[in-house]
Design an enzyme around this catalytic site. Sequence first.
Site, PDB file in Angstrom:
ATOM      1  N   HIS A  51      35.727  71.651 -62.457  1.00  0.00           N
ATOM      2  CA  HIS A  51      36.597  70.773 -62.472  1.00  0.00           C
ATOM      3  C   HIS A  51      36.280  69.514 -63.411  1.00  0.00           C
ATOM      4  O   HIS A  51      35.202  69.247 -63.351  1.00  0.00           O
ATOM      5  CB  HIS A  51      36.844  70.090 -60.955  1.00  0.00           C
ATOM      6  CG  HIS A  51      37.280  71.229 -59.864  1.00  0.00           C
ATOM      7  ND1 HIS A  51      37.933  70.988 -58.873  1.00  0.00           N
ATOM      8  CD2 HIS A  51      37.368  72.623 -60.042  1.00  0.00           C
ATOM      9  CE1 HIS A  51      38.385  71.847 -58.163  1.00  0.00           C
ATOM     10  NE2 HIS A  51      37.937  72.988 -58.755  1.00  0.00           N
ATOM     11  N   GLU A  53      36.229  66.503 -63.127  1.00  0.00           N
ATOM     12  CA  GLU A  53      35.632  65.522 -62.393  1.00  0.00           C
ATOM     13  C   GLU A  53      34.189  65.729 -62.665  1.00  0.00           C
ATOM     14  O   GLU A  53      33.160  64.986 -62.835  1.00  0.00           O
ATOM     15  CB  GLU A  53      35.965  64.894 -61.178  1.00  0.00           C
ATOM     16  CG  GLU A  53      37.396  64.480 -61.109  1.00  0.00           C
ATOM     17  CD  GLU A  53      38.418  65.565 -60.726  1.00  0.00           C
ATOM     18  OE1 GLU A  53      38.285  66.750 -61.283  1.00  0.00           O
ATOM     19  OE2 GLU A  53      39.218  65.316 -59.675  1.00  0.00           O
ATOM     20  N   CYS A  81      39.872  66.459 -55.648  1.00  0.00           N
ATOM     21  CA  CYS A  81      39.792  67.343 -54.374  1.00  0.00           C
ATOM     22  C   CYS A  81      38.651  66.762 -53.393  1.00  0.00           C
ATOM     23  O   CYS A  81      37.693  66.088 -54.225  1.00  0.00           O
ATOM     24  CB  CYS A  81      39.759  68.673 -54.828  1.00  0.00           C
ATOM     25  SG  CYS A  81      38.093  69.141 -55.528  1.00  0.00           S
ATOM     26  N   CYS A  84      35.298  67.013 -55.331  1.00  0.00           N
ATOM     27  CA  CYS A  84      34.939  65.813 -56.679  1.00  0.00           C
ATOM     28  C   CYS A  84      35.021  64.572 -55.875  1.00  0.00           C
ATOM     29  O   CYS A  84      34.205  63.599 -56.690  1.00  0.00           O
ATOM     30  CB  CYS A  84      36.290  66.188 -57.383  1.00  0.00           C
ATOM     31  SG  CYS A  84      36.140  67.734 -58.504  1.00  0.00           S
TER      32      CYS A  84
END
Lengths: 154, 154
Positions: A51, A53, A81, A84
């Site tokens: 992801h 992040e 999410c 993260c």
Amino acid sequence: MTDSFFDLALQEAKYAYDRDEVPVGAVIVCNEQVLVKTHNRKQAQKDGLAHAELLAIQEAQNSLNDWRLTECDIYVTLEPCVMCMGAIFHARFRRLIYGTPDYKWGGESLFNMLSEPKLNHHLDFTCLESSESAQLLTSFFKQKRQKQKKKNSC
Amino acid sequence: MTDSFFDLALQEAKYAYDRDEVPVGAVIVCNEQVLVKTHNRKQAQKDGLAHAELLAIQEAQNSLNDWRLTECDIYVTLEPCVMCMGAIFHARFRRLIYGTPDYKWGGESLFNMLSEPKLNHHLDFTCLESSESAQLLTSFFKQKRQKQKKKNSC
């Protein structure tokens, strides 16, 4: 400066879109300077956890040679999410600015993580309610569904 | 078999302890076979996010060439933190078995994540209440505090 840093994150989300990745971009800012900008790379890295992040945080920690990013702010086009958001807490960010809420996976939307007194770090946060980020995601998933429909009808 | 897989995770936690890492071990099992075993490597990799679970998940996804680990179980000596619990959901595990609760950072202890109906995946889970895992962590942090005390008094 918030707008221009967020615009950079949006630009990253657009790069992701063009590379057939879920369009999410992240920018980390330290002392009003951009330290890292990146986007979701799950497909490119064949890594389900790549992801935007997590990639940005790892790069920033590496660049500063410190796991504590206490002087840094993170800009993300989509609400982080749960995973993260956990990483954002671990890295001790000063502030989180995100574009659009994620009611399915978002750490704040699902668990109010950003206002949980039990977590041993607290950070300021702002949701910009960015229609541009929301539209980018809607368009991406619409296009995906259309491709799938075409495939199924062949 | 639960006990022997958990024992392997404990062994990994002990390796971590001996390497001055927070002693947490993780094992991923697929079709009753060990697919991955690893431990926390934050110091070794100079990566604040190199928790045992994230490393194990990335290795398993890589090994199976699939981000979905729907046939897999994950054994962890400590309750996964919010970040790692998020990753466990993303990877669609079948079952989570953990040794000892983490009341400061644990995804279940803090947010009851494992019984949250809004998350779009559900998995079985067991907390083994392992005194061995708990003692390992207590001893690690006690030793750390003693070292710090000595350093401060010099």
